[in-house]
Write a protein that holds these residues in place. Structure first.
Motif, mmCIF file in Angstrom:
data_model
loop_
_atom_site.group_PDB
_atom_site.id
_atom_site.type_symbol
_atom_site.label_atom_id
_atom_site.label_comp_id
_atom_site.label_asym_id
_atom_site.label_seq_id
_atom_site.Cartn_x
_atom_site.Cartn_y
_atom_site.Cartn_z
ATOM 1 N N LEU A 1 0.834 -1.210 0.000
ATOM 2 C CA LEU A 1 0.000 0.000 0.000
ATOM 3 C C LEU A 1 0.865 1.255 0.000
ATOM 4 O O LEU A 1 0.525 2.242 -0.661
ATOM 5 N N ALA A 2 1.976 1.237 0.736
ATOM 6 C CA ALA A 2 2.865 2.405 0.758
ATOM 7 C C ALA A 2 3.462 2.636 -0.621
ATOM 8 O O ALA A 2 3.559 3.784 -1.080
ATOM 9 N N ALA A 3 3.873 1.567 -1.298
ATOM 10 C CA ALA A 3 4.421 1.715 -2.654
ATOM 11 C C ALA A 3 3.351 2.240 -3.604
ATOM 12 O O ALA A 3 3.623 3.097 -4.451
ATOM 13 N N ALA A 4 2.120 1.739 -3.465
ATOM 14 C CA ALA A 4 1.028 2.221 -4.306
ATOM 15 C C ALA A 4 0.734 3.692 -4.024
ATOM 16 O O ALA A 4 0.404 4.455 -4.936
ATOM 17 N N ALA A 5 0.881 4.114 -2.772
ATOM 18 C CA ALA A 5 0.631 5.511 -2.401
ATOM 19 C C ALA A 5 1.698 6.441 -2.956
ATOM 20 O O ALA A 5 1.478 7.648 -3.056
ATOM 21 N N CYS A 6 2.851 5.904 -3.318
ATOM 22 C CA CYS A 6 3.943 6.719 -3.875
ATOM 23 C C CYS A 6 3.803 6.938 -5.380
ATOM 24 O O CYS A 6 4.533 7.751 -5.955
ATOM 25 N N GLU A 7 2.897 6.211 -6.016
ATOM 26 C CA GLU A 7 2.724 6.343 -7.453
ATOM 27 C C GLU A 7 2.166 7.719 -7.796
ATOM 28 O O GLU A 7 1.354 8.265 -7.048
ATOM 29 N N PRO A 8 2.602 8.294 -8.920
ATOM 30 C CA PRO A 8 2.103 9.619 -9.313
ATOM 31 C C PRO A 8 0.597 9.599 -9.567
ATOM 32 O O PRO A 8 0.077 8.658 -10.159
ATOM 33 N N GLY A 9 -0.076 10.608 -9.078
ATOM 34 C CA GLY A 9 -1.506 10.777 -9.312
ATOM 35 C C GLY A 9 -2.409 9.977 -8.397
ATOM 36 O O GLY A 9 -3.627 10.030 -8.544
ATOM 37 N N VAL A 10 -1.848 9.226 -7.462
ATOM 38 C CA VAL A 10 -2.659 8.420 -6.548
ATOM 39 C C VAL A 10 -3.072 9.273 -5.356
ATOM 40 O O VAL A 10 -2.248 9.943 -4.749
ATOM 41 N N SER A 11 -4.344 9.221 -5.020
ATOM 42 C CA SER A 11 -4.848 9.902 -3.837
ATOM 43 C C SER A 11 -4.658 8.972 -2.650
ATOM 44 O O SER A 11 -5.263 7.890 -2.593
ATOM 45 N N VAL A 12 -3.802 9.370 -1.713
ATOM 46 C CA VAL A 12 -3.512 8.530 -0.551
ATOM 47 C C VAL A 12 -4.772 8.338 0.278
ATOM 48 O O VAL A 12 -5.063 7.225 0.746
ATOM 49 N N ALA A 13 -5.548 9.380 0.459
ATOM 50 C CA ALA A 13 -6.776 9.282 1.250
ATOM 51 C C ALA A 13 -7.766 8.319 0.599
ATOM 52 O O ALA A 13 -8.396 7.501 1.277
ATOM 53 N N LYS A 14 -7.895 8.388 -0.717
ATOM 54 C CA LYS A 14 -8.820 7.497 -1.422
ATOM 55 C C LYS A 14 -8.327 6.049 -1.351
ATOM 56 O O LYS A 14 -9.114 5.132 -1.124
ATOM 57 N N LEU A 15 -7.030 5.844 -1.520
ATOM 58 C CA LEU A 15 -6.457 4.501 -1.425
ATOM 59 C C LEU A 15 -6.682 3.915 -0.031
ATOM 60 O O LEU A 15 -7.032 2.744 0.113
ATOM 61 N N ALA A 16 -6.500 4.731 0.978
ATOM 62 C CA ALA A 16 -6.731 4.275 2.356
ATOM 63 C C ALA A 16 -8.200 3.908 2.557
ATOM 64 O O ALA A 16 -8.516 2.865 3.135
ATOM 65 N N ARG A 17 -9.087 4.768 2.083
ATOM 66 C CA ARG A 17 -10.520 4.526 2.223
ATOM 67 C C ARG A 17 -10.918 3.236 1.510
ATOM 68 O O ARG A 17 -11.685 2.436 2.033
ATOM 69 N N GLU A 18 -10.366 3.017 0.304
ATOM 70 C CA GLU A 18 -10.699 1.819 -0.471
ATOM 71 C C GLU A 18 -10.220 0.544 0.221
ATOM 72 O O GLU A 18 -10.780 -0.518 0.005
ATOM 73 N N ASN A 19 -9.191 0.658 1.036
ATOM 74 C CA ASN A 19 -8.642 -0.506 1.720
ATOM 75 C C ASN A 19 -9.072 -0.597 3.179
ATOM 76 O O ASN A 19 -8.584 -1.457 3.921
ATOM 77 N N GLY A 20 -9.956 0.302 3.597
ATOM 78 C CA GLY A 20 -10.525 0.238 4.931
ATOM 79 C C GLY A 20 -9.557 0.572 6.049
ATOM 80 O O GLY A 20 -9.685 0.048 7.152
ATOM 81 N N ILE A 21 -8.577 1.434 5.768
ATOM 82 C CA ILE A 21 -7.650 1.854 6.809
ATOM 83 C C ILE A 21 -7.679 3.364 6.946
ATOM 84 O O ILE A 21 -8.171 4.070 6.071
ATOM 85 N N ASN A 22 -7.143 3.859 8.030
ATOM 86 C CA ASN A 22 -7.091 5.290 8.293
ATOM 87 C C ASN A 22 -6.064 5.934 7.363
ATOM 88 O O ASN A 22 -4.967 5.401 7.171
ATOM 89 N N ALA A 23 -6.405 7.087 6.798
ATOM 90 C CA ALA A 23 -5.505 7.779 5.879
ATOM 91 C C ALA A 23 -4.200 8.183 6.568
ATOM 92 O O ALA A 23 -3.122 8.097 5.967
ATOM 93 N N ASN A 24 -4.295 8.601 7.839
ATOM 94 C CA ASN A 24 -3.080 8.978 8.560
ATOM 95 C C ASN A 24 -2.122 7.797 8.709
ATOM 96 O O ASN A 24 -0.910 7.953 8.663
ATOM 97 N N MET A 25 -2.698 6.598 8.862
ATOM 98 C CA MET A 25 -1.865 5.405 8.982
ATOM 99 C C MET A 25 -1.129 5.149 7.659
ATOM 100 O O MET A 25 0.057 4.843 7.646
ATOM 101 N N LEU A 26 -1.843 5.301 6.544
ATOM 102 C CA LEU A 26 -1.214 5.086 5.246
ATOM 103 C C LEU A 26 -0.150 6.144 4.972
ATOM 104 O O LEU A 26 0.903 5.844 4.415
#
Length: 152
Positions: free
Chosen positions: A45-70
């Protein structure tokens, strides 16, 4: 969630090779209320969050985790990726011919067209924007002193 959102989430889970149900399984001995996610999931998930154009908050929400944790996982992941290795550094030999040092007495004058003798050796160390350059006779003790000062 709409049907389209569900499809997107399932595609992401398929790409990552895990599901939320798999990652949130309760393990014996873990504390309740504070899930311990597997390291592989955190890194993926951290590697996916580093990809250009990825919304970290949306990725966290989609995976059911807190955005601050991601965000924390991503910060740690980037720090690990940028951590300096204790390996060898490249060395460039500019000249393999030794220069000649000519000793002269203080009262002795030189011919006008003669250049002063160049130092026997030069060590140049570049770290980021800083450049440390040591000219002259450089022995092991001098090198230890220079490198020791760079650590502090």
């Amino acid at each position: 969630m709409t049907e389209t959102d569900n499809k997107v989430v399932s595609i992401i889970f398929d790409l990552m090779g895990t599901t939320l149900e798999q990652s949130a399984e309760k393990k014996p001995g873990t504390r309740a209320g504070r899930p311990n996610y597997p390291r592989e999931l955190r890194e993926r998930l951290a590697a996916a969050a580093c990809e250009p154009g990825v919304s970290v908050a949306k990725l966290a929400r989609e995976n059911g985790i807190n955005a601050n944790m991601l965000f924390t996982w991503r910060r740690r992941y980037l720090a690990e990726q940028q951590a300096p290795s204790a390996g060898l550094v490249p060395v460039v030999l500019l000249s393999d011919t030794p220069t000649e040092v000519v000793a002269s007495s203080p009262g002795e004058s030189r011919a006008p067209d003669m250049k002063p003798a160049s130092p026997v050796g030069t060590i140049e160390i570049r770290i980021g924007r800083a450049v440390v350059k040591v000219d002259g006779l450089v022995d092991a003790d001098m090198l230890r002193t220079v490198l020791g000062s760079l650590r502090s």
